[in-house]
Design an enzyme around this catalytic site. Structure first.
Site, PDB file in Angstrom:
ATOM      1  N   ASN A   9       0.867  -1.183   0.000  1.00  0.00           N
ATOM      2  CA  ASN A   9       0.000   0.000   0.000  1.00  0.00           C
ATOM      3  C   ASN A   9       0.902   1.230   0.000  1.00  0.00           C
ATOM      4  O   ASN A   9       1.532   1.529   1.008  1.00  0.00           O
ATOM      5  CB  ASN A   9      -0.885  -0.041   1.260  1.00  0.00           C
ATOM      6  CG  ASN A   9      -1.723   1.208   1.423  1.00  0.00           C
ATOM      7  OD1 ASN A   9      -1.798   2.050   0.522  1.00  0.00           O
ATOM      8  ND2 ASN A   9      -2.368   1.337   2.577  1.00  0.00           N
ATOM      9  N   TRP A  10       0.934   1.913  -1.133  1.00  0.00           N
ATOM     10  CA  TRP A  10       1.804   3.083  -1.235  1.00  0.00           C
ATOM     11  C   TRP A  10       1.219   4.329  -0.576  1.00  0.00           C
ATOM     12  O   TRP A  10       1.874   5.343  -0.482  1.00  0.00           O
ATOM     13  CB  TRP A  10       2.123   3.365  -2.716  1.00  0.00           C
ATOM     14  CG  TRP A  10       3.261   2.542  -3.246  1.00  0.00           C
ATOM     15  CD1 TRP A  10       3.824   1.446  -2.662  1.00  0.00           C
ATOM     16  CD2 TRP A  10       3.985   2.752  -4.473  1.00  0.00           C
ATOM     17  NE1 TRP A  10       4.851   0.964  -3.438  1.00  0.00           N
ATOM     18  CE2 TRP A  10       4.966   1.746  -4.560  1.00  0.00           C
ATOM     19  CE3 TRP A  10       3.886   3.683  -5.513  1.00  0.00           C
ATOM     20  CZ2 TRP A  10       5.857   1.650  -5.632  1.00  0.00           C
ATOM     21  CZ3 TRP A  10       4.766   3.585  -6.583  1.00  0.00           C
ATOM     22  CH2 TRP A  10       5.745   2.579  -6.635  1.00  0.00           C
ATOM     23  N   LYS A  11      -0.071   4.240  -0.190  1.00  0.00           N
ATOM     24  CA  LYS A  11      -0.734   5.419   0.411  1.00  0.00           C
ATOM     25  C   LYS A  11      -0.539   6.627  -0.512  1.00  0.00           C
ATOM     26  O   LYS A  11      -0.526   6.453  -1.730  1.00  0.00           O
ATOM     27  CB  LYS A  11      -0.214   5.635   1.838  1.00  0.00           C
ATOM     28  CG  LYS A  11      -0.302   4.337   2.670  1.00  0.00           C
ATOM     29  CD  LYS A  11      -0.033   4.515   4.122  1.00  0.00           C
ATOM     30  CE  LYS A  11      -0.164   3.163   4.826  1.00  0.00           C
ATOM     31  NZ  LYS A  11      -0.010   3.240   6.269  1.00  0.00           N
ATOM     32  N   HIS A  91      -9.395   0.968   5.204  1.00  0.00           N
ATOM     33  CA  HIS A  91      -8.125   1.201   5.893  1.00  0.00           C
ATOM     34  C   HIS A  91      -8.371   2.174   7.048  1.00  0.00           C
ATOM     35  O   HIS A  91      -9.182   3.091   6.927  1.00  0.00           O
ATOM     36  CB  HIS A  91      -7.099   1.775   4.905  1.00  0.00           C
ATOM     37  CG  HIS A  91      -5.710   1.772   5.476  1.00  0.00           C
ATOM     38  ND1 HIS A  91      -5.295   2.697   6.409  1.00  0.00           N
ATOM     39  CD2 HIS A  91      -4.663   0.943   5.267  1.00  0.00           C
ATOM     40  CE1 HIS A  91      -4.038   2.424   6.735  1.00  0.00           C
ATOM     41  NE2 HIS A  91      -3.631   1.367   6.066  1.00  0.00           N
ATOM     42  N   GLU A  93      -6.797   4.607   8.078  1.00  0.00           N
ATOM     43  CA  GLU A  93      -6.570   6.022   7.744  1.00  0.00           C
ATOM     44  C   GLU A  93      -7.802   6.615   7.068  1.00  0.00           C
ATOM     45  O   GLU A  93      -8.062   7.812   7.185  1.00  0.00           O
ATOM     46  CB  GLU A  93      -5.309   6.153   6.873  1.00  0.00           C
ATOM     47  CG  GLU A  93      -4.051   5.943   7.708  1.00  0.00           C
ATOM     48  CD  GLU A  93      -2.859   5.396   6.933  1.00  0.00           C
ATOM     49  OE1 GLU A  93      -2.875   5.439   5.690  1.00  0.00           O
ATOM     50  OE2 GLU A  93      -1.912   4.943   7.595  1.00  0.00           O
ATOM     51  N   GLU A 161      -4.872  -5.002  10.742  1.00  0.00           N
ATOM     52  CA  GLU A 161      -3.893  -3.935  10.930  1.00  0.00           C
ATOM     53  C   GLU A 161      -4.164  -3.198  12.242  1.00  0.00           C
ATOM     54  O   GLU A 161      -5.008  -2.288  12.282  1.00  0.00           O
ATOM     55  CB  GLU A 161      -3.964  -2.928   9.772  1.00  0.00           C
ATOM     56  CG  GLU A 161      -3.647  -3.522   8.417  1.00  0.00           C
ATOM     57  CD  GLU A 161      -3.097  -2.468   7.447  1.00  0.00           C
ATOM     58  OE1 GLU A 161      -2.123  -2.781   6.764  1.00  0.00           O
ATOM     59  OE2 GLU A 161      -3.640  -1.348   7.392  1.00  0.00           O
ATOM     60  N   GLY A 167       2.969   2.271  10.853  1.00  0.00           N
ATOM     61  CA  GLY A 167       3.942   3.349  10.720  1.00  0.00           C
ATOM     62  C   GLY A 167       4.677   3.707  11.994  1.00  0.00           C
ATOM     63  O   GLY A 167       5.323   4.743  12.082  1.00  0.00           O
ATOM     64  N   SER A 207       3.889  -2.101  10.303  1.00  0.00           N
ATOM     65  CA  SER A 207       5.336  -2.130  10.528  1.00  0.00           C
ATOM     66  C   SER A 207       5.999  -3.451  10.132  1.00  0.00           C
ATOM     67  O   SER A 207       6.951  -3.896  10.783  1.00  0.00           O
ATOM     68  CB  SER A 207       5.673  -1.783  11.986  1.00  0.00           C
ATOM     69  OG  SER A 207       5.272  -0.454  12.274  1.00  0.00           O
ATOM     70  N   GLY A 228       3.026  -1.182   4.207  1.00  0.00           N
ATOM     71  CA  GLY A 228       2.990   0.233   3.853  1.00  0.00           C
ATOM     72  C   GLY A 228       4.369   0.735   3.466  1.00  0.00           C
ATOM     73  O   GLY A 228       4.847   0.506   2.350  1.00  0.00           O
ATOM     74  N   GLY A 229       5.046   1.383   4.404  1.00  0.00           N
ATOM     75  CA  GLY A 229       6.333   2.033   4.127  1.00  0.00           C
ATOM     76  C   GLY A 229       7.349   1.149   3.415  1.00  0.00           C
ATOM     77  O   GLY A 229       8.033   1.606   2.485  1.00  0.00           O
TER      78      GLY A 229
HETATM   79  P1  13P Z   1       3.330   0.383   7.582  1.00  0.00           P
HETATM   80  O1  13P Z   1       3.826  -0.909   6.969  1.00  0.00           O
HETATM   81  O2  13P Z   1       4.028   1.597   7.042  1.00  0.00           O
HETATM   82  O3  13P Z   1       3.275   0.320   9.066  1.00  0.00           O
HETATM   83  O4  13P Z   1       1.805   0.551   7.089  1.00  0.00           O
HETATM   84  C1  13P Z   1       0.917  -0.501   7.207  1.00  0.00           C
HETATM   85  C2  13P Z   1      -0.317  -0.161   6.484  1.00  0.00           C
HETATM   86  O5  13P Z   1      -1.081   0.700   6.885  1.00  0.00           O
HETATM   87  C3  13P Z   1      -0.585  -0.883   5.229  1.00  0.00           C
HETATM   88  O6  13P Z   1      -1.889  -0.671   4.784  1.00  0.00           O
END
Ligand code: 13P
Length: 248
Positions: A9-11, A91, A93, A161, A167, A207, A228-229
């Site tokens: 997920n590149w957000k 998600h 967010e 999640e 993050g 993470s 994510g990251g």
């Molecule tokens: P991180 O891997 O950056 O913690 O993000 C997880 C995430 O929200 C994937 O959707």
């Protein structure tokens, strides 16, 4: 057996110059024994789908309706038309910043299914909810309200999640991950029967990094990760995919 799945997920990250990361990933895992999905921002979906090879491209959200007066929104139909094969829904967010509740997520998932998109439905508790020992109640409620009756092992993936792990570099213990994943599995089996309930893939997200991936992938009912990251660069995502391939 469920096929393992690594999803990224590149957000709100990435422009055209980052497409090379997807090309590299596709090249490094051309013959992968696991499924790969990468969800870049909507602006990159069409270009990403052209260079992604075996990597399926997904969106990060969709509207519940196919078209209409919804400025700034994107429908499942439009995602599919742009080359997406999956979409992340609910998600944390989006639940937080866009006040999406589980009923809305369910309608979006229904729309995704109607367009033949795999819905990656996210659930997860806050730190306060975990500390109050409400984790399983929260996950159970999110699951029953967010997952539509149209769910099958083919069109639905559940991502656990924990919000406090996203993050932050904080990761639940393997026991904590296993407890939630076993619980999600039993709830799916109870609602959909053993056939469908056992075929839906369950991803852990929060993470996930190259150095903790193998440990997480050894947990029961963890069928992969939503990253994510560490999905932004092939140099980070590739070792995570390799750790998953090693379990397949
Ligand atoms: P991180 O891997 O950056 O913690 O993000 C997880 C995430 O929200 C994937 O959707």
């Amino acid at each position: 057996m469920r096929r393992k799945l690594a999803a990224g997920n590149w957000k709100m990250n990435g422009t055209g110059r980052n497409l090379v990361e997807i090309e590299t990933l596709a090249r490094d895992h051309a013959e992968s024994v696991v499924d790969l999905i990468l969800c870049p921002p909507a602006t990159l979906i069409e270009r990403a789908a052209r260079v992604a090879g075996p990597v399926l491209i997904g969106g990060q959200d969709c509207h519940a309706e196919a078209s209409g007066a919804h400025t700034g929104d994107i429908s499942a139909l439009q995602l599919r038309d742009a080359g997406a094969r999956a979409v992340i829904l609910g998600h944390s967010e989006r639940r937080e910043a866009h006040e999406e509740d589980s009923a809305m997520v369910r309608e979006k998932a229904r729309a995704a299914h109607a367009e033949n998109l795999t819905a990656i439905i996210c659930v997860g508790e806050t730190l306060a909810q975990r500390e109050a020992q409400n984790t399983l109640d929260i996950i159970g409620a999110q699951l029953s309200l967010s997952v539509p009756d149209s769910a099958t092992g083919h069109n639905t993936v559940i991502a656990y999640e924990p919000i406090w792990a996203i993050g932050t570099g904080k990761v639940p213990s393997t026991d904590q991950i296993g407890e939630v994943h076993d619980f999600i599995r039993s709830r799916l089996e109870r609602r959909f029967g053993a056939g469908v309930g056992r075929s839906v893939r369950l991803l852990y997200g929060g993470s996930v990094k190259p150095d903790n991936a193998a440990q997480i992938f050894a947990v029961s009912n963890v069928d992969g990760a939503l990253v994510g990251g560490a999905s932004l660069r092939a140099a980070d995502f590739s070792p995570i995919v390799a750790a998953l391939e090693a379990t397949a």
